[in-house]
Design an enzyme around this catalytic site. Sequence first.
Site, short mmCIF file in Angstrom:
data_model
loop_
_atom_site.label_atom_id
_atom_site.label_comp_id
_atom_site.label_asym_id
_atom_site.label_seq_id
_atom_site.Cartn_x
_atom_site.Cartn_y
_atom_site.Cartn_z
N ASP A 143 0.83 -1.21 0.00
CA ASP A 143 0.00 0.00 0.00
C ASP A 143 0.86 1.26 0.00
O ASP A 143 1.84 1.35 0.74
CB ASP A 143 -0.88 0.06 1.26
CG ASP A 143 -1.74 -1.17 1.44
OD1 ASP A 143 -1.27 -2.28 1.17
OD2 ASP A 143 -2.89 -1.01 1.90
N HIS A 145 -1.07 4.58 -0.62
CA HIS A 145 -2.09 5.51 -0.12
C HIS A 145 -1.79 6.99 -0.35
O HIS A 145 -1.83 7.79 0.59
CB HIS A 145 -2.32 5.25 1.38
CG HIS A 145 -3.21 4.07 1.64
ND1 HIS A 145 -4.54 4.04 1.30
CD2 HIS A 145 -2.95 2.87 2.21
CE1 HIS A 145 -5.07 2.88 1.64
NE2 HIS A 145 -4.11 2.14 2.20
N ASP A 172 -4.00 -0.28 -3.45
CA ASP A 172 -4.20 0.83 -2.52
C ASP A 172 -3.27 2.00 -2.84
O ASP A 172 -2.40 2.38 -2.06
CB ASP A 172 -4.06 0.39 -1.06
CG ASP A 172 -5.35 -0.21 -0.52
OD1 ASP A 172 -6.24 -0.53 -1.33
OD2 ASP A 172 -5.47 -0.36 0.71
N ASP A 175 -6.57 7.31 -1.53
CA ASP A 175 -7.27 7.45 -0.23
C ASP A 175 -6.29 7.74 0.91
O ASP A 175 -5.17 7.22 0.96
CB ASP A 175 -8.11 6.23 0.13
CG ASP A 175 -9.45 6.21 -0.58
OD1 ASP A 175 -9.87 7.27 -1.08
OD2 ASP A 175 -10.08 5.14 -0.63
N ARG A 176 -6.74 8.57 1.80
CA ARG A 176 -6.09 8.92 3.06
C ARG A 176 -4.88 9.84 2.90
O ARG A 176 -4.66 10.71 3.71
CB ARG A 176 -5.71 7.67 3.87
CG ARG A 176 -6.90 6.74 4.10
CD ARG A 176 -6.65 5.72 5.18
NE ARG A 176 -6.88 6.28 6.52
CZ ARG A 176 -6.76 5.60 7.64
NH1 ARG A 176 -6.41 4.33 7.60
NH2 ARG A 176 -6.99 6.16 8.80
N ASN A 204 -8.30 -2.91 -2.18
CA ASN A 204 -9.70 -2.69 -1.78
C ASN A 204 -10.09 -1.22 -1.86
O ASN A 204 -11.27 -0.89 -1.98
CB ASN A 204 -9.95 -3.24 -0.38
CG ASN A 204 -9.17 -2.50 0.69
OD1 ASN A 204 -7.94 -2.42 0.64
ND2 ASN A 204 -9.87 -1.96 1.68
N HIS A 205 -9.11 -0.30 -1.81
CA HIS A 205 -9.45 1.12 -1.89
C HIS A 205 -9.64 1.59 -3.33
O HIS A 205 -10.09 2.72 -3.53
CB HIS A 205 -8.38 1.96 -1.19
CG HIS A 205 -8.59 2.04 0.28
ND1 HIS A 205 -9.22 3.10 0.91
CD2 HIS A 205 -8.29 1.16 1.26
CE1 HIS A 205 -9.28 2.87 2.21
NE2 HIS A 205 -8.72 1.70 2.45
N HIS A 256 -3.59 -8.22 -3.02
CA HIS A 256 -3.71 -7.20 -2.00
C HIS A 256 -4.13 -7.77 -0.65
O HIS A 256 -3.48 -7.53 0.37
CB HIS A 256 -4.71 -6.13 -2.43
CG HIS A 256 -4.85 -5.03 -1.44
ND1 HIS A 256 -3.87 -4.09 -1.23
CD2 HIS A 256 -5.85 -4.72 -0.55
CE1 HIS A 256 -4.26 -3.25 -0.29
NE2 HIS A 256 -5.44 -3.62 0.15
N ARG A 335 -14.24 -7.19 9.33
CA ARG A 335 -14.35 -6.29 8.19
C ARG A 335 -15.74 -6.34 7.56
O ARG A 335 -16.13 -5.42 6.85
CB ARG A 335 -13.31 -6.64 7.12
CG ARG A 335 -11.87 -6.36 7.52
CD ARG A 335 -10.97 -6.46 6.30
NE ARG A 335 -9.55 -6.43 6.61
CZ ARG A 335 -8.81 -5.33 6.67
NH1 ARG A 335 -9.38 -4.15 6.49
NH2 ARG A 335 -7.52 -5.40 6.92
N HIS A 362 -2.44 -4.70 2.53
CA HIS A 362 -3.77 -4.50 3.10
C HIS A 362 -3.83 -4.07 4.56
O HIS A 362 -4.84 -3.53 5.00
CB HIS A 362 -4.56 -5.80 2.90
CG HIS A 362 -6.04 -5.72 3.14
ND1 HIS A 362 -6.80 -4.61 2.81
CD2 HIS A 362 -6.90 -6.61 3.69
CE1 HIS A 362 -8.07 -4.84 3.12
NE2 HIS A 362 -8.16 -6.03 3.66
#
Length: 465
Positions: A143, A145, A172, A175-176, A204-205, A256, A335, A362
Site C-alpha cells: 500500500d 495511499h 491501494d 485514499d487517506r 480494496n481502496h 492485495h 471487516r 492490506h
Amino acid sequence: MTHPVEMLPASEPPGTAACLPSATPPPPSSDEDFFSSVSVASTCSTSSPSTPIPSPPQPDPQIPISWPEGGTLTLAWVTDLMLSFDWASKNLSPAELPSVLPVVVFDRLVLTASKILHKEPNCVHIDSGSGLGPDSKVVVVGDVHGQLHDVLFLLRDAGFPSDDRFFVFNGDYVDRGAWGLETFLLLLAWKVFMPNRVFLLRGNHESKYCTSVYGFEKEVLAKYADNGKHVYRKCLMCFEGLPLASIIGGSVYTAHGGIFRSIAVTPAKRAKGKKNRKIVLNPDASAISLGSMEELLKARRSVLDPPWEGTNLIPGDVLWSDPSMKDGLSPNKERGIGLLWGPDCTEDFLKNLNIKLIIRSHEGPDAREKRPGLGGMDQGYTIDHDVKSGKLITVFSAPDYPQFQATEDRYRNKGAYIILEPPNFDIPIFRSFEAVTPRPKANPFYDFEDCIDSDEELDLASMAT
C-alpha cells in the site's frame, strides 16, 4: 530522515537479521533531480537518523505536461511527470493541478493505460515468457495511499523499472493521503511506458465506496473542479481493469488481501421444457473451501463494490481477506467482507499452487495493532505464517501512515518493499525505509478524525447502493 536498510532474506530467524550496508549511491543524475533527499548507506536499522544531505538544485519542471507526439511515452516524459508532480505539491494549490496536467492529457494517459490493463488476465504471470531471466529482479510494493513523496523515494531507492527490473504494485494507491491522484497517474505512466515490466494490481481502496469515504473522490473534485466528476469517473473505470493477483517466477503469489474461496456451483433440476438450468451460487459459510487458480481466472473483476455474492465473492476475498493465527477458513466478520485464514490454509494454498511464498498487503499499523498474535507493522513488513511449504508475508509501503492522524502519538512506522531475485525468486529481501520529511503542507480530503481505521465496520448497505 533515516535511510533505507537492506535486511537479510526471510529465511533467517526473526530477530537475527543483520544489517547490510547499501551501495554508495551515484551522483544525482537528471532523472533524480526531483527528489528532495538523497539516499546514503546505513549500517543498521536501529541507527540514529543521518545528518541530512542537501539536495541538488532542481530544474524547473516543463509544465504544462503535453501528450507526446505519436503517443509513445519515453523515460524523459515519465521522469518529467514525476518532477512536475513533486514541484506542484510544494508550490501550487490543489486546484492548480490542471495547469500542470491538463484534462486532455489526463484523458490520453488514463485511456491508454486502461486499454492495457483491461486486456490483462485476473492473475498476471511474470515468468520467462514475459522476459523474466537470470539477471532479473522483481520489486514488490505494498500500500502507498497517496503518499507521493515516499513513492518517488521508493522508485529511486529500488531503481526505476527497466528491462531487468520488474515492479509489482499490490494495490491501494489512493485514499487517506493528499496526493492519491498524482500517485495513481504516475504509476499509470510507468505502466504505459513499460507495460511488460510494471504490473499494477487492485487494492480494496480502488473502489467507489472507499474512495467516496476516505478522500480520493473529494481530492479529485478539488483538483479538477468542473472536470472533477469526469476525472473521477475515468479513474473508477480504470480501477475496473486492474488485475487481482500475480504469480512471479512460478513461485510467488501476490494479491492485495490474500487467498480466496471456492465457489460451489450446484445445478438444479431442469424443469421440463426449459432450456436453461438454474445455477445456485453463494454456498453456506460452513462449506467454505480454498479456491483454485481456474476459479480466480474466471472471476468477474469489473464489479467495484458489493453486493459481493456468487462469483463476485472471489474478488471480494482477494481484496479484503486477512490472515489469522487460528487454523481454518471463515468469514471475516471484523471487516464484514472477505475471509480470515489460518496457517493450515496457507500450507494448503501453497501446496495446491505448487508455490513457496504468498505476499499480500492490506494492513497498516492501525489495523495491525488490533490483531492479536500477528506482528506489528513498525518495519513495514511481517512474516505472518511460516509453514512447511513456505511463508506468508505482509508488506506495507506507506511509512508514517496514515498521513493525517487524529492522535498525538503517531505510529511512525517504516515502509518496506520486497526484492525477489533469481534463480527461483522465492527468497524475499526486505528494504525498510522511513518517510520523506518534511512533507509539503496539505489539507485532508476526508474527516480523518472519524476514520481512524479505514478497514473496519464497513457500511455494507452504503456500499451496495
